[in-house]
Scaffold this motif. Structure first.
Motif, mmCIF file in Angstrom:
data_model
loop_
_atom_site.group_PDB
_atom_site.id
_atom_site.type_symbol
_atom_site.label_atom_id
_atom_site.label_comp_id
_atom_site.label_asym_id
_atom_site.label_seq_id
_atom_site.Cartn_x
_atom_site.Cartn_y
_atom_site.Cartn_z
ATOM 1 N N SER A 51 0.824 -1.216 0.000
ATOM 2 C CA SER A 51 0.000 0.000 0.000
ATOM 3 C C SER A 51 0.858 1.265 0.000
ATOM 4 N N ALA A 52 2.100 1.185 0.485
ATOM 5 C CA ALA A 52 2.974 2.359 0.530
ATOM 6 C C ALA A 52 3.639 2.626 -0.815
ATOM 7 N N GLY A 53 3.616 1.648 -1.710
ATOM 8 C CA GLY A 53 4.248 1.826 -3.011
ATOM 9 C C GLY A 53 5.712 1.415 -2.981
ATOM 10 N N ARG A 54 6.333 1.505 -4.139
ATOM 11 C CA ARG A 54 7.741 1.101 -4.242
ATOM 12 C C ARG A 54 8.640 2.100 -3.525
ATOM 13 N N PRO A 55 9.636 1.613 -2.788
ATOM 14 C CA PRO A 55 10.568 2.531 -2.124
ATOM 15 C C PRO A 55 11.499 3.193 -3.145
ATOM 16 N N CYS A 88 20.345 7.556 -4.952
ATOM 17 C CA CYS A 88 20.081 8.804 -5.668
ATOM 18 C C CYS A 88 18.691 9.373 -5.394
ATOM 19 N N GLY A 89 17.799 8.617 -4.771
ATOM 20 C CA GLY A 89 16.476 9.108 -4.425
ATOM 21 C C GLY A 89 15.453 9.059 -5.538
ATOM 22 N N SER A 90 15.804 8.498 -6.689
ATOM 23 C CA SER A 90 14.844 8.426 -7.793
ATOM 24 C C SER A 90 14.016 7.148 -7.697
ATOM 25 N N GLU A 91 12.972 7.065 -8.533
ATOM 26 C CA GLU A 91 12.127 5.875 -8.518
ATOM 27 C C GLU A 91 12.858 4.688 -9.119
ATOM 28 N N ARG A 92 12.561 3.509 -8.586
ATOM 29 C CA ARG A 92 13.176 2.286 -9.085
ATOM 30 C C ARG A 92 12.125 1.409 -9.728
ATOM 31 N N SER A 93 12.598 0.489 -10.574
ATOM 32 C CA SER A 93 11.683 -0.467 -11.192
ATOM 33 C C SER A 93 12.005 -1.858 -10.665
ATOM 34 N N VAL A 94 11.012 -2.726 -10.743
ATOM 35 C CA VAL A 94 11.203 -4.106 -10.296
ATOM 36 C C VAL A 94 12.128 -4.802 -11.283
ATOM 37 N N ALA A 95 13.140 -5.471 -10.772
ATOM 38 C CA ALA A 95 14.102 -6.184 -11.616
ATOM 39 C C ALA A 95 13.690 -7.644 -11.659
ATOM 40 N N TRP A 96 13.245 -8.079 -12.801
ATOM 41 C CA TRP A 96 12.824 -9.470 -12.949
ATOM 42 C C TRP A 96 13.992 -10.354 -13.335
#
Length: 137
Positions: free
Chosen positions: A25-29, A34-42
Protein backbone atom coordinates in the motif's frame (compact mmCIF):
# COMPACT_ATOMS: atom_id res chain seq x y z
CA UNK A 1 -1.56 -4.22 4.91
CA UNK A 2 0.21 -6.85 2.85
CA UNK A 3 3.95 -6.99 2.35
CA UNK A 4 5.80 -7.97 -0.82
CA UNK A 5 9.41 -8.75 -1.74
CA UNK A 6 11.05 -7.68 -5.01
CA UNK A 7 14.48 -7.04 -6.45
CA UNK A 8 14.83 -3.37 -7.45
CA UNK A 9 16.94 -1.70 -10.12
CA UNK A 10 17.56 2.03 -10.47
CA UNK A 11 17.99 3.10 -14.09
CA UNK A 12 19.50 6.44 -13.09
CA UNK A 13 22.44 5.28 -10.94
CA UNK A 14 22.28 1.55 -11.93
CA UNK A 15 22.02 0.46 -8.31
CA UNK A 16 20.63 -3.01 -7.66
CA UNK A 17 19.07 -4.16 -4.41
CA UNK A 18 18.01 -7.76 -3.86
CA UNK A 19 14.99 -8.94 -1.83
CA UNK A 20 13.51 -5.62 -0.67
CA UNK A 21 10.57 -6.12 1.69
CA UNK A 22 8.05 -3.27 1.51
CA UNK A 23 4.39 -2.58 2.17
CA UNK A 24 2.33 -2.87 -1.00
CA UNK A 25 0.00 0.00 0.00
CA UNK A 26 2.97 2.36 0.53
CA UNK A 27 4.25 1.83 -3.01
CA UNK A 28 7.74 1.10 -4.24
CA UNK A 29 10.57 2.53 -2.12
CA UNK A 30 12.87 5.11 -3.72
CA UNK A 31 16.55 4.47 -4.48
CA UNK A 32 18.69 4.86 -1.33
CA UNK A 33 21.64 6.18 -3.38
CA UNK A 34 20.08 8.80 -5.67
CA UNK A 35 16.48 9.11 -4.43
CA UNK A 36 14.84 8.43 -7.79
CA UNK A 37 12.13 5.88 -8.52
CA UNK A 38 13.18 2.29 -9.09
CA UNK A 39 11.68 -0.47 -11.19
CA UNK A 40 11.20 -4.11 -10.30
CA UNK A 41 14.10 -6.18 -11.62
CA UNK A 42 12.82 -9.47 -12.95
CA UNK A 43 16.33 -10.52 -14.05
CA UNK A 44 19.62 -10.94 -12.20
CA UNK A 45 21.82 -7.84 -11.93
CA UNK A 46 24.41 -8.92 -14.56
CA UNK A 47 21.68 -9.35 -17.16
CA UNK A 48 20.26 -5.88 -16.57
CA UNK A 49 23.33 -4.27 -18.13
CA UNK A 50 23.44 -5.49 -21.74
CA UNK A 51 27.23 -5.48 -21.97
CA UNK A 52 27.83 -7.63 -18.89
CA UNK A 53 27.27 -11.34 -18.29
CA UNK A 54 28.38 -13.56 -15.39
CA UNK A 55 31.86 -15.01 -15.71
CA UNK A 56 32.47 -18.57 -14.55
CA UNK A 57 36.00 -19.05 -13.21
CA UNK A 58 37.78 -21.83 -11.36
CA UNK A 59 37.20 -19.98 -8.08
CA UNK A 60 33.52 -19.18 -8.60
CA UNK A 61 31.17 -16.90 -10.51
CA UNK A 62 31.90 -13.21 -11.00
CA UNK A 63 28.59 -11.33 -11.22
CA UNK A 64 29.55 -7.65 -11.06
CA UNK A 65 32.17 -5.37 -12.59
CA UNK A 66 33.57 -4.61 -9.12
CA UNK A 67 34.24 -8.31 -8.53
CA UNK A 68 35.86 -8.53 -11.96
CA UNK A 69 38.11 -5.52 -11.34
CA UNK A 70 39.08 -6.91 -7.92
CA UNK A 71 39.95 -10.31 -9.45
CA UNK A 72 42.05 -8.80 -12.27
CA UNK A 73 43.87 -6.50 -9.83
CA UNK A 74 44.73 -9.52 -7.66
CA UNK A 75 45.98 -11.53 -10.65
CA UNK A 76 48.12 -8.59 -11.83
CA UNK A 77 49.52 -8.16 -8.31
CA UNK A 78 50.33 -11.88 -8.02
CA UNK A 79 52.04 -11.93 -11.46
CA UNK A 80 54.15 -8.77 -11.79
CA UNK A 81 55.74 -8.13 -15.17
CA UNK A 82 53.38 -10.50 -16.99
CA UNK A 83 50.66 -9.53 -19.44
CA UNK A 84 47.06 -10.37 -18.58
CA UNK A 85 44.97 -11.18 -21.65
CA UNK A 86 41.23 -11.30 -21.22
CA UNK A 87 39.18 -12.56 -24.13
CA UNK A 88 35.44 -12.93 -24.36
CA UNK A 89 33.69 -16.12 -25.30
CA UNK A 90 30.26 -16.05 -26.84
CA UNK A 91 27.63 -18.72 -27.31
CA UNK A 92 28.24 -18.70 -31.06
CA UNK A 93 31.99 -19.34 -30.72
CA UNK A 94 31.29 -22.17 -28.28
CA UNK A 95 28.75 -23.70 -30.65
CA UNK A 96 31.14 -23.31 -33.59
CA UNK A 97 33.92 -25.13 -31.69
CA UNK A 98 31.60 -27.99 -30.73
CA UNK A 99 30.35 -28.29 -34.35
CA UNK A 100 33.94 -28.38 -35.61
CA UNK A 101 34.83 -31.06 -33.04
CA UNK A 102 31.87 -33.20 -34.13
CA UNK A 103 32.85 -32.79 -37.77
CA UNK A 104 36.47 -33.76 -37.02
CA UNK A 105 35.25 -36.84 -35.14
CA UNK A 106 33.06 -37.97 -38.05
CA UNK A 107 35.78 -37.38 -40.65
CA UNK A 108 38.23 -39.25 -38.43
CA UNK A 109 35.85 -42.23 -38.18
CA UNK A 110 35.24 -42.16 -41.94
CA UNK A 111 38.98 -42.23 -42.57
CA UNK A 112 39.15 -45.38 -40.42
CA UNK A 113 36.56 -47.09 -42.65
CA UNK A 114 33.32 -46.48 -40.74
CA UNK A 115 30.21 -45.70 -42.80
CA UNK A 116 27.20 -43.60 -41.69
CA UNK A 117 25.30 -46.55 -40.20
CA UNK A 118 28.39 -47.65 -38.22
CA UNK A 119 28.75 -44.13 -36.81
CA UNK A 120 25.06 -44.06 -35.78
CA UNK A 121 25.38 -47.49 -34.13
CA UNK A 122 28.49 -46.35 -32.29
CA UNK A 123 26.67 -43.25 -31.00
CA UNK A 124 23.74 -45.31 -29.72
CA UNK A 125 26.14 -47.73 -27.98
CA UNK A 126 27.92 -44.82 -26.28
CA UNK A 127 24.57 -43.34 -25.13
CA UNK A 128 23.47 -46.73 -23.79
CA UNK A 129 26.71 -47.10 -21.82
CA UNK A 130 26.29 -43.61 -20.35
CA UNK A 131 22.75 -44.44 -19.26
CA UNK A 132 23.95 -47.66 -17.64
CA UNK A 133 26.68 -45.79 -15.78
CA UNK A 134 24.23 -43.14 -14.55
CA UNK A 135 21.76 -45.85 -13.47
CA UNK A 136 24.46 -47.54 -11.36
CA UNK A 137 25.19 -44.36 -9.41
Amino acid sequence: MSFIVHDFYCKKCEAFERSVLYRRSAGRPVCPECGSERSVAWLDPPRIKPDWKPIHTATGVIETREQFEKMTAKVRKDNPGKELRISGETESTRALRSDEARHRQITNLRSKGFCESDIRERKTEIKAKKLERSARK
